[in-house]
Write a protein that holds these residues in place. Structure first.
Motif, PDB file in Angstrom:
ATOM      1  N   MET A  40      -4.475   5.575 -12.282  1.00  0.00           N
ATOM      2  CA  MET A  40      -5.667   6.169 -11.674  1.00  0.00           C
ATOM      3  C   MET A  40      -5.356   7.580 -11.188  1.00  0.00           C
ATOM      4  SD  MET A  40      -7.874   4.857  -8.400  1.00  0.00           S
ATOM      5  CE  MET A  40      -6.581   5.279  -7.248  1.00  0.00           C
ATOM      6  N   VAL A  41      -4.232   7.750 -10.505  1.00  0.00           N
ATOM      7  CA  VAL A  41      -3.842   9.071 -10.010  1.00  0.00           C
ATOM      8  C   VAL A  41      -3.593  10.019 -11.180  1.00  0.00           C
ATOM      9  CG1 VAL A  41      -2.006  10.342  -8.816  1.00  0.00           C
ATOM     10  CG2 VAL A  41      -2.983   8.277  -7.789  1.00  0.00           C
ATOM     11  N   SER A  42      -2.930   9.548 -12.205  1.00  0.00           N
ATOM     12  CA  SER A  42      -2.675  10.385 -13.372  1.00  0.00           C
ATOM     13  C   SER A  42      -3.977  10.868 -13.999  1.00  0.00           C
ATOM     14  CB  SER A  42      -1.853   9.599 -14.398  1.00  0.00           C
ATOM     15  OG  SER A  42      -1.612  10.388 -15.537  1.00  0.00           O
ATOM     16  N   ASP A  43      -4.948   9.975 -14.112  1.00  0.00           N
ATOM     17  CA  ASP A  43      -6.236  10.329 -14.714  1.00  0.00           C
ATOM     18  C   ASP A  43      -7.050  11.285 -13.858  1.00  0.00           C
ATOM     19  OD1 ASP A  43      -5.620   8.648 -16.815  1.00  0.00           O
ATOM     20  OD2 ASP A  43      -7.248   7.228 -16.428  1.00  0.00           O
ATOM     21  N   PHE A  44      -6.963  11.151 -12.535  1.00  0.00           N
ATOM     22  CA  PHE A  44      -7.870  11.882 -11.649  1.00  0.00           C
ATOM     23  C   PHE A  44      -7.172  12.785 -10.642  1.00  0.00           C
ATOM     24  CE2 PHE A  44     -10.220   7.863 -12.653  1.00  0.00           C
ATOM     25  CZ  PHE A  44     -11.148   8.444 -13.505  1.00  0.00           C
ATOM     26  N   LYS A  45      -5.911  13.132 -10.870  1.00  0.00           N
ATOM     27  CA  LYS A  45      -5.154  13.877  -9.867  1.00  0.00           C
ATOM     28  C   LYS A  45      -5.764  15.226  -9.501  1.00  0.00           C
ATOM     29  CE  LYS A  45      -1.853  15.186 -13.351  1.00  0.00           C
ATOM     30  NZ  LYS A  45      -0.614  14.665 -13.888  1.00  0.00           N
ATOM     31  N   ASP A  46      -6.545  15.798 -10.378  1.00  0.00           N
ATOM     32  CA  ASP A  46      -7.190  17.075 -10.059  1.00  0.00           C
ATOM     33  C   ASP A  46      -8.427  16.904  -9.182  1.00  0.00           C
ATOM     34  OD1 ASP A  46      -5.278  18.407 -11.562  1.00  0.00           O
ATOM     35  OD2 ASP A  46      -6.482  18.308 -13.390  1.00  0.00           O
ATOM     36  N   ASP A  47      -8.873  15.673  -9.015  1.00  0.00           N
ATOM     37  CA  ASP A  47     -10.105  15.419  -8.270  1.00  0.00           C
ATOM     38  C   ASP A  47      -9.899  14.983  -6.829  1.00  0.00           C
ATOM     39  OD1 ASP A  47     -12.332  15.861 -10.170  1.00  0.00           O
ATOM     40  OD2 ASP A  47     -11.215  14.396 -11.347  1.00  0.00           O
ATOM     41  N   PHE A  48      -8.694  14.546  -6.485  1.00  0.00           N
ATOM     42  CA  PHE A  48      -8.478  14.177  -5.092  1.00  0.00           C
ATOM     43  C   PHE A  48      -7.019  14.353  -4.695  1.00  0.00           C
ATOM     44  CE2 PHE A  48      -7.089  10.273  -6.989  1.00  0.00           C
ATOM     45  CZ  PHE A  48      -8.128   9.736  -7.721  1.00  0.00           C
ATOM     46  N   PRO A  49      -6.809  14.902  -3.492  1.00  0.00           N
ATOM     47  CA  PRO A  49      -5.445  15.115  -3.016  1.00  0.00           C
ATOM     48  C   PRO A  49      -4.866  13.931  -2.250  1.00  0.00           C
ATOM     49  CG  PRO A  49      -6.981  16.200  -1.560  1.00  0.00           C
ATOM     50  CD  PRO A  49      -7.796  15.591  -2.678  1.00  0.00           C
ATOM     51  N   VAL A  50      -5.720  12.935  -1.938  1.00  0.00           N
ATOM     52  CA  VAL A  50      -5.301  11.771  -1.151  1.00  0.00           C
ATOM     53  C   VAL A  50      -5.840  10.507  -1.819  1.00  0.00           C
ATOM     54  CG1 VAL A  50      -5.504  10.582   1.087  1.00  0.00           C
ATOM     55  CG2 VAL A  50      -5.416  13.079   1.007  1.00  0.00           C
ATOM     56  N   VAL A  51      -5.031   9.452  -1.784  1.00  0.00           N
ATOM     57  CA  VAL A  51      -5.485   8.115  -2.187  1.00  0.00           C
ATOM     58  C   VAL A  51      -5.155   7.172  -1.044  1.00  0.00           C
ATOM     59  CG1 VAL A  51      -5.168   6.180  -3.772  1.00  0.00           C
ATOM     60  CG2 VAL A  51      -5.138   8.499  -4.644  1.00  0.00           C
ATOM     61  N   GLU A  52      -6.140   6.420  -0.619  1.00  0.00           N
ATOM     62  CA  GLU A  52      -5.932   5.419   0.425  1.00  0.00           C
ATOM     63  C   GLU A  52      -5.621   4.090  -0.253  1.00  0.00           C
ATOM     64  OE1 GLU A  52      -8.282   3.434   4.192  1.00  0.00           O
ATOM     65  OE2 GLU A  52      -9.004   5.301   3.326  1.00  0.00           O
ATOM     66  N   ILE A  53      -4.602   3.412   0.234  1.00  0.00           N
ATOM     67  CA  ILE A  53      -4.191   2.141  -0.362  1.00  0.00           C
ATOM     68  C   ILE A  53      -4.737   0.982   0.469  1.00  0.00           C
ATOM     69  CG2 ILE A  53      -2.272   0.736  -1.181  1.00  0.00           C
ATOM     70  CD1 ILE A  53      -2.677   3.469  -2.660  1.00  0.00           C
ATOM     71  N   TRP A  54      -5.825   0.456  -0.027  1.00  0.00           N
ATOM     72  CA  TRP A  54      -6.523  -0.717   0.488  1.00  0.00           C
ATOM     73  C   TRP A  54      -7.459  -0.364   1.620  1.00  0.00           C
ATOM     74  CZ3 TRP A  54      -5.291  -4.321  -2.997  1.00  0.00           C
ATOM     75  CH2 TRP A  54      -5.935  -5.563  -2.904  1.00  0.00           C
ATOM     76  N   ASN A  55      -8.187  -1.345   2.056  1.00  0.00           N
ATOM     77  CA  ASN A  55      -9.156  -1.218   3.140  1.00  0.00           C
ATOM     78  C   ASN A  55      -9.046  -2.443   4.032  1.00  0.00           C
ATOM     79  OD1 ASN A  55     -11.682  -0.155   4.425  1.00  0.00           O
ATOM     80  ND2 ASN A  55     -12.441  -2.126   3.717  1.00  0.00           N
ATOM     81  N   GLU A  56      -8.780  -2.213   5.288  1.00  0.00           N
ATOM     82  CA  GLU A  56      -8.724  -3.264   6.301  1.00  0.00           C
ATOM     83  C   GLU A  56      -7.878  -4.460   5.861  1.00  0.00           C
ATOM     84  OE1 GLU A  56     -12.723  -3.924   7.831  1.00  0.00           O
ATOM     85  OE2 GLU A  56     -12.741  -1.883   8.646  1.00  0.00           O
ATOM     86  N   GLU A  57      -6.679  -4.130   5.433  1.00  0.00           N
ATOM     87  CA  GLU A  57      -5.723  -5.154   4.983  1.00  0.00           C
ATOM     88  C   GLU A  57      -5.239  -6.045   6.112  1.00  0.00           C
ATOM     89  OE1 GLU A  57      -3.843  -1.359   6.072  1.00  0.00           O
ATOM     90  OE2 GLU A  57      -5.386  -1.835   4.623  1.00  0.00           O
ATOM     91  N   ASN A  58      -5.630  -5.735   7.324  1.00  0.00           N
ATOM     92  CA  ASN A  58      -5.234  -6.550   8.466  1.00  0.00           C
ATOM     93  C   ASN A  58      -6.252  -7.639   8.795  1.00  0.00           C
ATOM     94  OD1 ASN A  58      -7.058  -4.491   9.352  1.00  0.00           O
ATOM     95  ND2 ASN A  58      -6.426  -4.838  11.460  1.00  0.00           N
ATOM     96  N   VAL A  59      -7.250  -7.832   7.925  1.00  0.00           N
ATOM     97  CA  VAL A  59      -8.200  -8.926   8.101  1.00  0.00           C
ATOM     98  C   VAL A  59      -8.315  -9.721   6.802  1.00  0.00           C
ATOM     99  CG1 VAL A  59      -9.522  -7.820   9.956  1.00  0.00           C
ATOM    100  CG2 VAL A  59     -10.203  -7.459   7.595  1.00  0.00           C
ATOM    101  N   GLY A  60      -8.470 -11.022   6.941  1.00  0.00           N
ATOM    102  CA  GLY A  60      -8.483 -11.914   5.786  1.00  0.00           C
ATOM    103  C   GLY A  60      -9.602 -11.661   4.795  1.00  0.00           C
TER     104      GLY A  60
END
Length: 169
Positions: free
Chosen positions: A74-94
């Motif tokens: 994903m980063v390889s394909d879109f590296k020119d479009d975003f400088p940050v990637v967030e890994i997951w969302n609210e991984e501290n809840v089931g």
């Protein structure tokens, strides 16, 4: 554009790209990013979710590597479009890390995602997934599993229930 929106976060769910290992469907995101670019809006992608053949929430190293492969591509394909990637969302809840939150499993996935993303684009920054509230216990557990070398930015969803987050931070 008229609303003055300059940034938006969007799920880049693994299942949206792949349902089979040999499959890669990126056109939906190519279109999204082109529209955002044309409107002058920066996109924060949230790399999340499992797919039909794998999920990093299972706590298996092979699943972490597969997730890392997804993030790297994903980063390889879109590296020119975003400088940050967030890994997951609210991984501290089931509800977001089924069947139950597990800092060791999250760090296994985060580590592989970090390595793959940095290999695809050394300047990309990796955000520790936004936790539901300032969950200091989850952060301590993640650090105990070696998380500190696997991200560049911390994201927190500072819900103020019942108190303002400043005291926790």
């Amino acid at each position: 554009v008229e609303a003055g929106i300059k940034n938006v976060r969007s799920d880049f769910g693994w299942y949206m790209f792949q349902n089979k290992p040999e499959e890669w469907k990126a056109s939906r995101f190519t279109n999204l990013l082109a529209k955002a670019r044309a409107a002058g809006v920066a996109v924060l992608p949230i790399a999340t979710g499992g797919c039909n053949f794998a999920s990093p929430t299972l706590g298996r190293p092979d699943q972490y590597r597969l997730f890392g492969g997804f993030v790297g591509r994903m980063v390889s394909d879109f590296k020119d479009d975003f400088p940050v990637v967030e890994i997951w969302n609210e991984e501290n809840v089931g509800g977001f890390w089924p069947p139950a939150p597990n800092a060791a499993h999250y760090v296994g996935a985060l580590r592989q995602a970090y390595r793959a993303a940095k290999q695809a684009s050394p300047t990309i920054r990796i955000a520790f997934g936004g936790t539901a509230g300032p969950d200091t216990g989850f952060y301590h557990q993640a650090y105990g599993q070696g998380a500190k070398d696997c991200f560049d930015i911390v994201n927190i969803h500072p819900y103020c229930m019942p108190n303002a987050p400043e005291g926790w931070l």
